[in-house]
Write an enzyme that holds these catalytic residues in place. Structure first.
Site, PDB file in Angstrom:
ATOM      1  CD  GLU A 159      -8.634   0.795  -2.718  1.00  0.00           C
ATOM      2  OE1 GLU A 159      -9.420   1.263  -2.128  1.00  0.00           O
ATOM      3  OE2 GLU A 159      -8.539  -0.444  -2.941  1.00  0.00           O
ATOM      4  CB  CYS A 176      -7.902  14.030   0.652  1.00  0.00           C
ATOM      5  SG  CYS A 176      -9.512  13.399  -0.202  1.00  0.00           S
ATOM      6  CB  CYS A 204     -15.335  13.301   1.834  1.00  0.00           C
ATOM      7  SG  CYS A 204     -15.310  11.494   2.107  1.00  0.00           S
ATOM      8  CG  HIS A 218      -8.174  -3.984   5.854  1.00  0.00           C
ATOM      9  ND1 HIS A 218      -9.366  -3.772   4.894  1.00  0.00           N
ATOM     10  CD2 HIS A 218      -8.112  -2.585   6.199  1.00  0.00           C
ATOM     11  CE1 HIS A 218      -9.871  -2.479   5.046  1.00  0.00           C
ATOM     12  NE2 HIS A 218      -9.024  -1.633   5.921  1.00  0.00           N
ATOM     13  CG  PHE A 258      -2.345  -0.712   0.970  1.00  0.00           C
ATOM     14  CD1 PHE A 258      -2.331  -1.954   0.510  1.00  0.00           C
ATOM     15  CD2 PHE A 258      -3.419  -0.023   1.187  1.00  0.00           C
ATOM     16  CE1 PHE A 258      -3.631  -2.402   0.269  1.00  0.00           C
ATOM     17  CE2 PHE A 258      -4.643  -0.242   0.889  1.00  0.00           C
ATOM     18  CZ  PHE A 258      -4.810  -1.723   0.289  1.00  0.00           C
ATOM     19  CB  CYS A 300     -12.224  10.466   5.712  1.00  0.00           C
ATOM     20  SG  CYS A 300     -10.491   9.941   5.273  1.00  0.00           S
ATOM     21  CG  ASP A 301     -11.922   4.403   6.752  1.00  0.00           C
ATOM     22  OD1 ASP A 301     -11.332   5.037   5.985  1.00  0.00           O
ATOM     23  OD2 ASP A 301     -12.592   3.370   6.850  1.00  0.00           O
ATOM     24  CB  THR A 302      -7.782   7.227   5.525  1.00  0.00           C
ATOM     25  OG1 THR A 302      -8.445   6.050   5.223  1.00  0.00           O
ATOM     26  CG2 THR A 302      -6.204   6.728   5.229  1.00  0.00           C
TER      27      THR A 302
END
Ligand code: SF4
Length: 208
Positions: free
Chosen positions: A114, A31, A46, A202, A25, A49-51
């Site tokens: 992605e 972003c 957005c 994951h 990855f 987001c979980d990142t």
């Protein structure tokens, strides 16, 4: 050009049609739909987001030129064929360009991306996953898989179903109401067999 990289790590792809594949990855920083700062989340384009894509401070993070970045990705993969790099973010299409695509191909990698779809994808991507966000203008309406995080108010899956993708996926939103999101996602797929369920395996496996 130098690329701003949050982190690079070896794991299993957890989501989508390629779930279960070994992959490097490559997470770019930044972003175009959120700053990544919590104080800006409520007003962002957005909001779910979980990142963490802010800064260059993750594992193997930093600034790289194309050849050096591809070499680092190759080192992290190590031995073995079926080389796969998942280029993500943040929004990877803010930075991914032909120089890096060529450098990764030279190292033998298939390139999966992605993206939120608000920027056009460059040529040469081997697997393109678009994940639309409600209220944004999606310009990239073709690819390999369309992955819709669900439920999202303000977005109608029926309008997306005519876009040019091989796979249409519903993925439960990772949020405080996670069980409800899962239930609604299952119900959606049961009622719409053109769509398939994607789970974030994951997270279930405790992988990054
Ligand atoms: S578009 Fe993707 S990376 Fe950007 S804030 Fe939304 S979920 Fe996070």
């Amino acid at each position: 050009m130098s690329y701003a990289v949050k982190e690079i790590f070896l794991t299993l792809q957890g989501e989508g049609m390629q779930a279960g594949r070994r992959a490097v990855f490559l997470r770019f920083a930044g972003c175009n739909l959120w700053t990544g700062r919590e104080q800006d989340r409520a007003s962002a384009d957005c909001t779910f987001c979980d990142t963490d894509f802010v800064g260059l401070d993750g594992e193997n993070g930093g600034r790289y030129e194309a050849a050096a970045l591809a070499a680092r990705v190759g080192e992290i993969w190590g031995e073995g064929d079926r080389r796969l790099v998942v280029v993500t973010g943040g929004e990877p299409l803010l930075q991914l360009d032909s120089a890096l695509i060529d450098a990764l191909h030279t190292r033998g990698f298939a390139i999966a991306v992605e993206t939120n779809g608000t920027l056009p994808a460059p040529e040469g991507i081997d697997w393109l996953c678009v994940s639309p966000k409600a209220g944004t203008e999606v310009v990239q309406r073709s690819g390999d898989e369309l992955k819709l995080v669900w439920p999202q108010s303000g977005i109608d899956p029926a309008e997306l179903a005519g876009w040019d993708f091989d796979h249409f996926l519903i993925q439960p939103m990772d949020c405080a109401e996670g069980q409800a999101a899962l239930d609604r996602s299952i119900a959606f797929v049961m009622a719409n067999p053109g769509w398939e369920l994607s789970l974030q395996t994951h997270k279930l496996l405790g992988l990054p």
